[in-house]
Design a protein around this motif. Structure first.
Motif, PDB file in Angstrom:
ATOM      1  N   THR A   1       0.823  -1.201   0.000  1.00  0.00           N
ATOM      2  CA  THR A   1       0.000   0.000   0.000  1.00  0.00           C
ATOM      3  C   THR A   1       0.862   1.257   0.000  1.00  0.00           C
ATOM      4  OG1 THR A   1      -1.753  -1.171   1.163  1.00  0.00           O
ATOM      5  CG2 THR A   1      -1.837   1.231   1.222  1.00  0.00           C
ATOM      6  N   SER A   2       1.865   1.302   0.855  1.00  0.00           N
ATOM      7  CA  SER A   2       2.701   2.500   0.908  1.00  0.00           C
ATOM      8  C   SER A   2       3.538   2.656  -0.360  1.00  0.00           C
ATOM      9  CB  SER A   2       3.586   2.496   2.151  1.00  0.00           C
ATOM     10  OG  SER A   2       4.429   1.380   2.157  1.00  0.00           O
ATOM     11  N   ALA A   3       4.009   1.553  -0.941  1.00  0.00           N
ATOM     12  CA  ALA A   3       4.787   1.648  -2.175  1.00  0.00           C
ATOM     13  C   ALA A   3       3.920   2.126  -3.340  1.00  0.00           C
ATOM     14  CB  ALA A   3       5.410   0.296  -2.509  1.00  0.00           C
ATOM     15  N   LEU A   4       2.710   1.610  -3.433  1.00  0.00           N
ATOM     16  CA  LEU A   4       1.831   2.042  -4.520  1.00  0.00           C
ATOM     17  C   LEU A   4       1.389   3.497  -4.346  1.00  0.00           C
ATOM     18  CD1 LEU A   4      -0.340  -1.156  -5.022  1.00  0.00           C
ATOM     19  CD2 LEU A   4       1.425  -0.257  -6.536  1.00  0.00           C
ATOM     20  N   PHE A   5       1.174   3.907  -3.100  1.00  0.00           N
ATOM     21  CA  PHE A   5       0.802   5.300  -2.857  1.00  0.00           C
ATOM     22  C   PHE A   5       1.972   6.227  -3.179  1.00  0.00           C
ATOM     23  CE2 PHE A   5       0.018   8.989  -0.048  1.00  0.00           C
ATOM     24  CZ  PHE A   5      -1.174   9.409  -0.617  1.00  0.00           C
ATOM     25  N   THR A   6       3.194   5.772  -2.897  1.00  0.00           N
ATOM     26  CA  THR A   6       4.375   6.549  -3.237  1.00  0.00           C
ATOM     27  C   THR A   6       4.504   6.701  -4.752  1.00  0.00           C
ATOM     28  OG1 THR A   6       5.494   5.737  -1.267  1.00  0.00           O
ATOM     29  CG2 THR A   6       6.885   6.662  -2.978  1.00  0.00           C
ATOM     30  N   LEU A   7       4.069   5.697  -5.480  1.00  0.00           N
ATOM     31  CA  LEU A   7       4.109   5.745  -6.945  1.00  0.00           C
ATOM     32  C   LEU A   7       2.919   6.495  -7.538  1.00  0.00           C
ATOM     33  CD1 LEU A   7       5.320   2.114  -7.656  1.00  0.00           C
ATOM     34  CD2 LEU A   7       6.642   4.230  -7.803  1.00  0.00           C
ATOM     35  N   LYS A   8       2.248   7.283  -6.700  1.00  0.00           N
ATOM     36  CA  LYS A   8       1.165   8.186  -7.114  1.00  0.00           C
ATOM     37  C   LYS A   8      -0.130   7.481  -7.502  1.00  0.00           C
ATOM     38  CE  LYS A   8       3.962  11.644  -6.665  1.00  0.00           C
ATOM     39  NZ  LYS A   8       4.171  12.048  -5.312  1.00  0.00           N
ATOM     40  N   LEU A   9      -0.364   6.282  -7.004  1.00  0.00           N
ATOM     41  CA  LEU A   9      -1.662   5.649  -7.170  1.00  0.00           C
ATOM     42  C   LEU A   9      -2.588   6.225  -6.099  1.00  0.00           C
ATOM     43  CD1 LEU A   9      -2.976   3.396  -8.901  1.00  0.00           C
ATOM     44  CD2 LEU A   9      -2.476   1.826  -7.055  1.00  0.00           C
ATOM     45  N   ALA A  10      -3.849   6.391  -6.416  1.00  0.00           N
ATOM     46  CA  ALA A  10      -4.805   6.919  -5.434  1.00  0.00           C
ATOM     47  C   ALA A  10      -4.800   6.020  -4.189  1.00  0.00           C
ATOM     48  CB  ALA A  10      -6.202   6.971  -6.033  1.00  0.00           C
ATOM     49  N   PHE A  11      -4.972   6.639  -3.011  1.00  0.00           N
ATOM     50  CA  PHE A  11      -4.824   5.890  -1.766  1.00  0.00           C
ATOM     51  C   PHE A  11      -5.756   4.694  -1.688  1.00  0.00           C
ATOM     52  CE2 PHE A  11      -6.126   5.011   2.603  1.00  0.00           C
ATOM     53  CZ  PHE A  11      -4.911   4.566   3.100  1.00  0.00           C
ATOM     54  N   HIS A  12      -7.021   4.864  -2.009  1.00  0.00           N
ATOM     55  CA  HIS A  12      -7.969   3.763  -1.870  1.00  0.00           C
ATOM     56  C   HIS A  12      -7.699   2.654  -2.881  1.00  0.00           C
ATOM     57  CE1 HIS A  12     -10.226   5.614   1.285  1.00  0.00           C
ATOM     58  NE2 HIS A  12     -10.340   6.736   0.584  1.00  0.00           N
ATOM     59  N   ASP A  13      -7.200   3.004  -4.048  1.00  0.00           N
ATOM     60  CA  ASP A  13      -6.796   1.986  -5.022  1.00  0.00           C
ATOM     61  C   ASP A  13      -5.573   1.221  -4.519  1.00  0.00           C
ATOM     62  OD1 ASP A  13      -8.860   2.768  -6.680  1.00  0.00           O
ATOM     63  OD2 ASP A  13      -7.589   4.095  -7.884  1.00  0.00           O
ATOM     64  N   ALA A  14      -4.610   1.950  -3.960  1.00  0.00           N
ATOM     65  CA  ALA A  14      -3.419   1.314  -3.406  1.00  0.00           C
ATOM     66  C   ALA A  14      -3.778   0.419  -2.230  1.00  0.00           C
ATOM     67  CB  ALA A  14      -2.412   2.376  -2.962  1.00  0.00           C
ATOM     68  N   GLU A  15      -4.698   0.887  -1.414  1.00  0.00           N
ATOM     69  CA  GLU A  15      -5.141   0.106  -0.256  1.00  0.00           C
ATOM     70  C   GLU A  15      -5.843  -1.181  -0.697  1.00  0.00           C
ATOM     71  OE1 GLU A  15      -7.417   1.260   3.849  1.00  0.00           O
ATOM     72  OE2 GLU A  15      -8.230   2.055   1.979  1.00  0.00           O
TER      73      GLU A  15
END
Length: 106
Positions: A42-56
């Motif tokens: 989740t934190s890696a995907l959010f760092t890569l600018k994916l929307a938080f809920h999508d990353a979650e």
């Protein structure tokens, strides 16, 4: 002629005591490993600018697969020490890496 019983005898106590660590590793160790996987993904995907809920959501899906893999590995392996090191140690390292990554975002 003596009769042969088809009912099997219960397993000896030592055999039952060998099953308990395997069950604990499957449930608790799998949970720790999945938790670390979810946090890091989740934190890696959010760092890569994916929307938080999508990353979650994607992190939860990957974590579910990680839990399943750890659970099945715990049931199948003969090397319990290696299993505990990977699921607990790996889960803790992934959680620490996720925490470090999140602290750099703020």
């Amino acid at each position: 002629m003596p009769q042969v019983s088809t009912a099997s005898a219960p397993p000896p106590a030592s055999r039952r005591l060998q099953v308990l660590p395997r069950i604990l590793a499957a449930i608790l160790g799998g949970y720790v490993f999945a938790w670390g996987t979810v946090a890091l993904t989740t934190s890696a995907l959010f760092t890569l600018k994916l929307a938080f809920h999508d990353a979650e959501f994607l992190g939860a899906l990957v974590g579910l697969l990680a839990y399943l893999g750890a659970f099945l590995w715990a049931i199948a392996t003969h090397h319990m020490a290696r299993l505990w090191m990977v699921v607990v140690g790996g889960g803790a390292l992934m959680a620490a890496a996720a925490s470090l990554l999140q602290s750099r975002l703020v």
